[in-house]
Design a protein around this motif. Structure first.
Motif, PDB file in Angstrom:
ATOM      1  N   ARG A  64     -84.680  -9.526  46.354  1.00 43.21           N
ATOM      2  CA  ARG A  64     -84.211  -9.846  47.707  1.00 43.21           C
ATOM      3  C   ARG A  64     -84.814 -11.126  48.254  1.00 43.21           C
ATOM      4  O   ARG A  64     -84.288 -11.696  49.218  1.00 43.21           O
ATOM      5  CB  ARG A  64     -84.555  -8.680  48.640  1.00 43.21           C
ATOM      6  N   SER A  65     -85.925 -11.579  47.664  1.00 50.09           N
ATOM      7  CA  SER A  65     -86.638 -12.728  48.223  1.00 50.09           C
ATOM      8  C   SER A  65     -87.221 -13.570  47.103  1.00 50.09           C
ATOM      9  O   SER A  65     -87.564 -13.053  46.031  1.00 50.09           O
ATOM     10  CB  SER A  65     -87.759 -12.234  49.149  1.00 50.09           C
ATOM     11  N   GLN A 118     -90.492 -12.742  45.352  1.00 45.72           N
ATOM     12  CA  GLN A 118     -90.538 -11.863  44.179  1.00 45.72           C
ATOM     13  C   GLN A 118     -90.408 -12.635  42.871  1.00 45.72           C
ATOM     14  O   GLN A 118     -90.507 -12.036  41.804  1.00 45.72           O
ATOM     15  CB  GLN A 118     -89.408 -10.824  44.261  1.00 45.72           C
ATOM     16  N   ASP A 131     -79.973  -6.235  42.375  1.00 46.72           N
ATOM     17  CA  ASP A 131     -80.049  -6.373  43.834  1.00 46.72           C
ATOM     18  C   ASP A 131     -81.441  -6.062  44.366  1.00 46.72           C
ATOM     19  O   ASP A 131     -81.718  -6.303  45.553  1.00 46.72           O
ATOM     20  CB  ASP A 131     -79.021  -5.471  44.517  1.00 46.72           C
ATOM     21  N   ARG A 164     -79.051 -14.021  41.265  1.00 53.61           N
ATOM     22  CA  ARG A 164     -78.709 -12.668  40.823  1.00 53.61           C
ATOM     23  C   ARG A 164     -77.441 -12.667  39.973  1.00 53.61           C
ATOM     24  O   ARG A 164     -77.354 -11.961  38.963  1.00 53.61           O
ATOM     25  CB  ARG A 164     -78.547 -11.756  42.039  1.00 53.61           C
ATOM     26  N   MET A 187     -80.273 -17.078  46.459  1.00 55.31           N
ATOM     27  CA  MET A 187     -80.610 -15.864  45.719  1.00 55.31           C
ATOM     28  C   MET A 187     -79.369 -15.196  45.146  1.00 55.31           C
ATOM     29  O   MET A 187     -79.410 -14.615  44.052  1.00 55.31           O
ATOM     30  CB  MET A 187     -81.379 -14.904  46.622  1.00 55.31           C
ATOM     31  N   ASP A 188     -78.238 -15.277  45.840  1.00 53.11           N
ATOM     32  CA  ASP A 188     -77.015 -14.671  45.308  1.00 53.11           C
ATOM     33  C   ASP A 188     -76.643 -15.302  43.967  1.00 53.11           C
ATOM     34  O   ASP A 188     -76.257 -14.594  43.027  1.00 53.11           O
ATOM     35  CB  ASP A 188     -75.862 -14.831  46.301  1.00 53.11           C
TER      36      ASP A 188
END
Length: 417
Positions: A263-264, A267, A260, A245, A241-242
């Motif tokens: 988060r998951s 989503q 940010d 983003r 996920m990082d």
């Protein structure tokens, strides 16, 4: 025990094509039953863009006031930020009045509006939570559908069956019409971001280093789509996920303050992008329209609008035939061929344009569309060429290749409400 319904027209699917056709047939006094698979219209991934061609039809139907009461965003101009440079890519203000902008409205709200209006017609019936499982035949002629409902099986007998049940159409599969698939190099990840506290200009898309981020302004948040390589979602998730983003931050730095909120992976939804078209749109007693006839790419957001145009063309051609007393299956089938002849060409042309765009954005991360700062040639193109082609792009996106108008005899007297 199997429940049975008899009707003139049965429409499988309550999306834009199915609901618009059902509304128009009901207004014209044609008995019509629309079967919608789900219990409501709420689906997170459904197109939002309502183009001027569709708004012209909303006006024809006399439901503009009801439309305006639904929360939506209206943009007369669509900007794109390409390699950090903001371009005024599409300006709908060059189109004829009154509809000179694109409207972003959640599709479920639009479908609720069409359904509510259709219910004013006594010849219209909408059955929710009715999952079409197959078609019924008499010889080589389609005579209706079977559906599963919470109360059991439902058989709908109809003189005409219309497949408007999307790109995975059960009815289309049963008709065995043949489908041409056109390769698409990308898929789309779909997610929401909060609006930044600092106002950000409404922007349809960001392009940088081969990445493309679509940002659709909804009233309370941004509905976003990040393009990824075809069948590459597992690799994207494996990177973490990082990294996802960070990619959003690189392509759209002004959204860095809200990214940010992701988060998951729960989503993030995946849309498998495809472009296809049936080889024949009809066979005895049955017709395909909308995504059931031609799956469109998200490019230009034309999916809703082309589906609606199909429905209008079908109503204009079919209503005079279906009104005739004693008309036989052969006359209906001839009308179905006319619907295909009218809609195949504009659909094919738009899909070809979409495939050209896919070819450009599918070149990879090393692609540079614009240098920053732009070269002399790029500056000349922005200042001289873009203003010349902007009205043509607005016409192409706003209307498509063959916009339809609802015939007066289809509208009836209620069309002036």
């Amino acid at each position: 025990m199997i429940e049975e319904i008899s009707t003139r027209v049965c429409i499988a699917g309550g999306g834009p094509a199915g609901m618009m056709l059902g509304l128009l047939l009901g207004r014209a006094g044609i008995d019509v039953v629309v079967l919608e698979k789900h219990a409501d219209f709420f689906r997170d991934f459904r197109g939002d863009t309502v183009h001027p061609s569709t708004m012209n039809l909303i006006d024809q139907l006399g439901i503009r006031d009801a439309f305006e009461r639904i929360p939506h965003a209206r943009l007369p101009r669509l900007d794109a930020v390409v390699d950090g440079i903001r371009l005024h890519a599409i300006d709908f203000r060059s189109l004829p009045k009154p509809n000179r902008d694109v409207t972003f409205m959640p599709q479920w709200d639009l479908l609720d509006l069409l359904a509510e209006e259709a219910r004013h017609s006594p010849s219209f019936r909408l059955v929710m939570d009715a999952d079409v499982t197959g078609v019924t035949w008499t010889g080589q002629h389609v005579t209706g559908v079977m559906a599963q409902t919470p109360d059991g099986e439902l058989r709908v007998r109809a003189d005409l069956t219309v497949a408007a049940d999307g790109r995975d159409s059960t009815v289309r599969q049963a008709l065995d019409l043949g489908v041409d698939q056109f390769g698409v190099p990308i898929d789309l990840t779909w997610f929401r971001l909060d609006r930044p506290v600092a106002p950000v200009p409404d922007t349809l898309g960001y392009l940088r280093d081969g990445s493309v981020l679509i940002t659709i302004p909804r009233p309370e948040y941004l509905q976003c789509g990040l393009l990824i390589p075809k069948d590459g979602f597992s690799d994207v998730k494996a990177a973490g996920m990082d990294a996802f983003r960070d990619r959003i931050r690189r392509v759209a730095p002004r959204l860095g303050s809200v990214v940010d909120g992701l988060r998951s992976w729960d989503q993030v939804k995946l849309l498998s992008v495809q472009i296809d078209r049936v080889q024949r749109w009809s066979r005895g007693g049955a017709l395909c329209i909308g995504d059931a006839a031609h799956a469109m790419s998200p490019v230009f957001g034309v999916g809703i609008n082309y589906a609606v145009q199909d429905a209008v063309a079908a109503a204009n051609i079919l209503v005079p035939v279906l009104r005739e007393s004693g008309v036989g299956p052969a006359a209906i089938d001839r009308a179905l061929v006319r619907v295909e002849r009218r809609r195949r060409m504009p659909t094919t042309l738009m899909q070809r344009v979409q495939m050209v765009v896919h070819g450009v954005i599918g070149r990879g991360r090393d692609m540079v569309v614009l240098h920053n700062p732009p070269t002399m040639g790029e500056r000349l193109a922005i200042r001289l060429v873009l203003p010349l082609v902007r009205p043509l792009i607005a016409r192409l996106v706003g209307y498509g290749f063959r916009p339809e108008r609802i015939d007066a005899d289809v509208l009836g007297e209620s069309g002036s409400r």
